[in-house]
Design an enzyme around this catalytic site. Structure first.
Site, short mmCIF file in Angstrom:
data_model
loop_
_atom_site.label_atom_id
_atom_site.label_comp_id
_atom_site.label_asym_id
_atom_site.label_seq_id
_atom_site.Cartn_x
_atom_site.Cartn_y
_atom_site.Cartn_z
N ARG A 158 27.45 -24.02 10.47
CA ARG A 158 27.08 -24.39 9.10
C ARG A 158 27.59 -25.77 8.71
O ARG A 158 26.87 -26.59 8.15
CB ARG A 158 27.63 -23.34 8.12
CG ARG A 158 26.87 -22.05 8.13
CD ARG A 158 27.59 -21.00 7.32
NE ARG A 158 28.76 -20.53 8.03
CZ ARG A 158 29.12 -19.25 8.13
NH1 ARG A 158 28.41 -18.33 7.52
NH2 ARG A 158 30.19 -18.90 8.79
N ILE A 159 28.87 -26.03 9.00
CA ILE A 159 29.45 -27.31 8.58
C ILE A 159 28.88 -28.45 9.42
O ILE A 159 28.51 -29.51 8.90
CB ILE A 159 31.00 -27.26 8.64
CG1 ILE A 159 31.52 -26.19 7.67
CG2 ILE A 159 31.60 -28.63 8.32
CD1 ILE A 159 33.01 -25.90 7.78
N ARG A 239 40.05 -27.77 13.70
CA ARG A 239 41.42 -27.29 13.85
C ARG A 239 42.18 -28.27 14.74
O ARG A 239 41.64 -28.76 15.74
CB ARG A 239 41.46 -25.90 14.50
CG ARG A 239 41.04 -24.76 13.58
CD ARG A 239 42.06 -24.48 12.47
NE ARG A 239 41.72 -23.37 11.61
CZ ARG A 239 41.08 -23.48 10.43
NH1 ARG A 239 40.69 -24.65 9.98
NH2 ARG A 239 40.83 -22.39 9.71
N GLU A 268 50.74 -28.39 12.27
CA GLU A 268 50.62 -28.63 10.83
C GLU A 268 51.79 -27.98 10.13
O GLU A 268 52.08 -26.82 10.41
CB GLU A 268 49.32 -28.02 10.29
CG GLU A 268 48.13 -28.89 10.56
CD GLU A 268 46.83 -28.35 9.98
OE1 GLU A 268 46.89 -27.56 9.01
OE2 GLU A 268 45.78 -28.70 10.51
N HIS A 287 44.90 -31.42 5.63
CA HIS A 287 44.02 -30.25 5.70
C HIS A 287 43.43 -29.94 4.31
O HIS A 287 43.63 -28.84 3.77
CB HIS A 287 44.81 -29.04 6.24
CG HIS A 287 43.93 -27.99 6.87
ND1 HIS A 287 44.33 -27.21 7.93
CD2 HIS A 287 42.67 -27.59 6.58
CE1 HIS A 287 43.37 -26.38 8.26
NE2 HIS A 287 42.34 -26.59 7.47
C1 DGY Z 1 39.05 -23.08 6.49
O1 DGY Z 1 38.51 -22.55 5.52
O2 DGY Z 1 39.09 -22.56 7.60
C2 DGY Z 1 39.66 -24.42 6.27
O3 DGY Z 1 40.38 -24.87 7.32
C3 DGY Z 1 40.43 -24.46 4.98
O4 DGY Z 1 39.47 -24.43 3.98
#
Ligand code: DGY
Length: 325
Positions: A158-159, A239, A268, A287
């Site tokens: 999706r992203i 990630r 992180e 993040h």
């Molecule tokens: C996620 O939703 O997995 C992002 O890393 C934080 O919004």
């Protein structure tokens, strides 16, 4: 009859905490920092549900410790690599996440990173704040063009697709690699499916949108950087551990690639002494890709609804492991 007990491991939008309180006794962890492992385990004994974050490790030890009454794990994030999904599934526990509402927001942020790295925005802003801006200079802060360049997207979910749509507006050539070829999406947008190697060798921008798994751990390391163009920019809003940080440092330092834009790091938070922070050609933000008021409100809402549905025996709004039903 007593209400079910739930643990919420960080503050979310208060309206959604109130909503949960209407059906459950809520133990809310209000600190800025995550509860330690010890505290997380102690607080989760006997709970019916948890609303957790990607900083909380939800594994078999956690589930054993919580007890067999645990009915739902509701994560406020789309990613869930901190949760042992197969363990939850084996125990019949539904796991919720917050997809869709953050897709476009995360894609916007990916572009902010890409553009900041390409046009040296954070570096030149530091220059101004230091008082170093003395004149306009034809050779100052020369960046890389974005329009008409080639973007290579690794992970066409999706992203990844939202990032591709935005690239179209910049007149870019779009390449992508995913373990599943997305012919359905190719029909919607002019983009070319290529192999992993070609994404690396032919792209001016390589943008990562994969999940973190055993297969994608250190997907981008020394040999991958060597294949990339010396003028290329890596963007990681997926990630941190998908990229080998030491290899990234070497590649940026030695000029194997030109720049990087990172929303995520490994570990992180990144240590303030991390050598990556000494490099001007590396943009790093903490993040925040999904961090807009509207999106975090929606994430709060869905995670609260998933928690409520889980403890009241209703199907989750968004469930990672629907096979439990
Ligand atoms: C996620 O939703 O997995 C992002 O890393 C934080 O919004």
């Amino acid at each position: 009859m007593s209400k079910p007990r739930v643990l919420i491991t960080r503050k979310i939008f208060p309206e959604w905490i109130d909503e949960v309180k209407s059906v459950a006794d809520v133990d809310l962890w209000e600190d800025e920092l995550p509860p330690s492992r010890e505290i997380l385990l102690e607080k989760s004994k006997g709970i019916d549900g948890i609303l957790c974050l990607l900083t909380d490790k939800i594994d078999s030890e956690f589930m054993d410790n919580a007890g067999s009454q645990l009915k739902v794990i509701s994560q406020i994030a789309v990613g869930f690599d901190n949760i042992d999904i197969s363990e939850a599934t084996n125990r019949g526990i539904p796991v919720g996440n917050t997809p869709d509402v953050l897709t476009a927001t995360t894609a916007d942020a990916t572009w902010a990173l890409l553009m900041s790295a390409a046009r040296r925005i954070t570096e030149s802003e530091r220059f101004v704040r230091r008082g170093d801006w003395k004149t306009w200079h034809p050779l100052h802060f020369l960046g890389q063009d974005i329009h008409s360049a080639t973007i290579g997207i690794i992970g066409m979910g999706r992203i990844g697709f939202e990032v591709a749509k935005r690239a179209n507006g910049f007149g870019m050539k779009i390449l992508y690699y995913d373990t599943n070829r997305r012919k359905d999406l190719e029909e919607k947008l002019d983009m070319e499916y290529v192999d992993f190697n070609t994404v690396l060798t032919d792209s001016d921008y390589v943008s990562l949108h994969t999940v973190l798994s055993e297969e994608t751990y250190h997907l981008i390391g020394e040999s991958e950087f060597k294949k990339m163009k010396k003028t290329s920019i890596l963007v990681n809003a997926a990630r941190g551990p998908v990229v080998d940080s030491q290899a990234l440092y070497n590649a940026l330092k030695n000029g194997d690639i030109w720049g990087a834009g990172l929303d995520v790091t490994d570990p992180e938070p990144i240590s303030k002494d991390d050598p990556l922070l000494k490099l001007e050609n590396c943009v790093i933000v903490p993040h925040i890709a999904s961090a807009t008021v509207k999106t975090r409100f929606e994430m709060s809402k869905i995670s609260a609804q998933n928690l409520i549905n889980g403890i009241t025996g209703e199907p989750l709004v968004t469930c990672v492991n629907p096979e439990v039903y």
